[in-house]
Write a protein that holds these residues in place. Structure first.
Motif: not given
Length: 343
Positions: A58, A60-62, A70, A72, A74, A316
């Motif tokens: 996975g 996740k990015s902000e 943001n 998210e 896979r 990330n």
């Protein structure tokens, strides 16, 4: 990319016939000049072809920029492929000069992407992030106890293609300096500095070389803190390793097809650590293969608003994942090393 590892390999091939021998015509004594290599180490790798895969993890990015937001997703697989060649220009008992070339690429394949997916993921999908490098390494043995190394490398790192490459946009340089002591044929230590990209941004990083063979079966090979490996010599044709390795990279990219295009040239930097198990096995004299597996954990994976900047656009968070790596490599034939040892 992976610069501490490249330095380690350079040291290995430069230490071909780890106790380089010189013998005068009128004397019977043999001088064993200092080098970083110790007895029991694997053979220097001249040409290496490598493929690595990390499956299904996975991301996740902000971002603090509202226009980026943001995200998210896979990653179905993360592929890496590389070819490296190292060749001696000078191979004298006291002085060795090695020319090296390497080509690497990595790509991400995401699951379920569509037009509304996060911009960074859509841009990275099937994008070949490339690195083409040329290096020159110089190892000189001052005497039977002391040696030093100088290595200079230039790389073109980024998302370029054959049609749009501009050297000034993608060129990155690395310099390594090291000084060492050969305590015994089984023990070498050294200290050094690297001006490079181990942790993404170009900085000066210290290192400690520690190569030691404890007995015919066990030894340690390391450039701390970049990598440490415990070695087990099953026999002269089979070696096993366990340990860890730090890897870092920096890519200059132009994400023209996304909202990131307004920033122009941006930079992706990554640093990860791998816990590993590895086997190397001779196929035939000069031909060997290696199989490696373990667990990779990203320490940092970030996008910056320009090359060399400290201002993060996107942070990330990539989940840890297992990985597998296979290698095929060429080593010096036995008759070469035997001939050199008998000089």
């Amino acid at each position: 990319m992976k610069l501490p590892k490249l330095l380690f390999i350079s040291l290995a091939i430069l230490s071909l016939n780890s106790g380089a021998k010189a013998q005068g015509r009128e004397i019977e004594s043999v001088v064993e000049y200092a080098s970083p290599g110790v007895r029991g180490m694997g053979k220097p790798q001249g040409v290496v072809i490598k493929y690595e895969r990390l499956p299904d993890f996975g991301i996740k990015s902000e971002s603090d920029d509202p226009s980026l937001g943001n995200g998210e997703g896979r990653i179905r697989r993360h592929n890496k492929f590389s070819v490296r060649a190292l060749a001696p220009l000078v191979n004298k008992p006291q002085t060795k000069v090695i020319l090296g070339f390497d080509y690497e690429l990595e790509e991400f394949n995401f699951a379920g992407l569509n037009e509304s997916s996060y911009d960074l993921y859509r841009y990275l999908e099937d994008k070949n992030l490339k690195s083409i490098g040329l290096q020159l390494a110089y190892l000189h043995s001052l005497n039977v106890r002391n040696f030093y190394l100088i290595r200079v490398k230039g790389e073109l790192n980024g998302d370029y293609t054959r049609d749009n490459i501009k050297i000034s946009d993608y060129l990155k340089a690395t310099v390594d300096l090291a000084y060492g002591w050969k305590k015994t044929p089984d023990f070498a230590i050294g200290v050094g500095l690297q001006w490079g990209y181990t942790f993404g941004r170009q900085r000066i990083y210290p290192g400690i070389l520690y190569n030691r063979t404890f007995n015919p079966k066990w030894g340690v090979e390391s450039i701390f803190p970049a990598n440490v490996r415990l070695r087990y010599n099953a026999n002269e044709k089979t070696l096993f390793y366990t340990g860890y390795r730090l890897e870092g990279a920096s890519y200059d990219i132009f994400a023209d097809e996304t909202n990131l295009r307004r920033f122009g040239e941006i930079e992706l930097r990554r640093t990860d650590i791998k816990g590993l198990l590895r086997m190397e096995r001779e196929i035939y004299d000069f031909l060997w293969f290696g199989v490696e597996g373990g667990y990779r954990r990203y320490y940092r994976h970030r996008i910056f608003d320009e090359v060399g900047s400290t201002d993060e656009l996107i942070t990330n968070d990539l989940a840890g994942a297992g990985y597998v790596e296979v290698q095929l490599f060429l080593v010096p034939p036995r008759k070469w090393t035997e001939r050199s040892s008998n000089r």
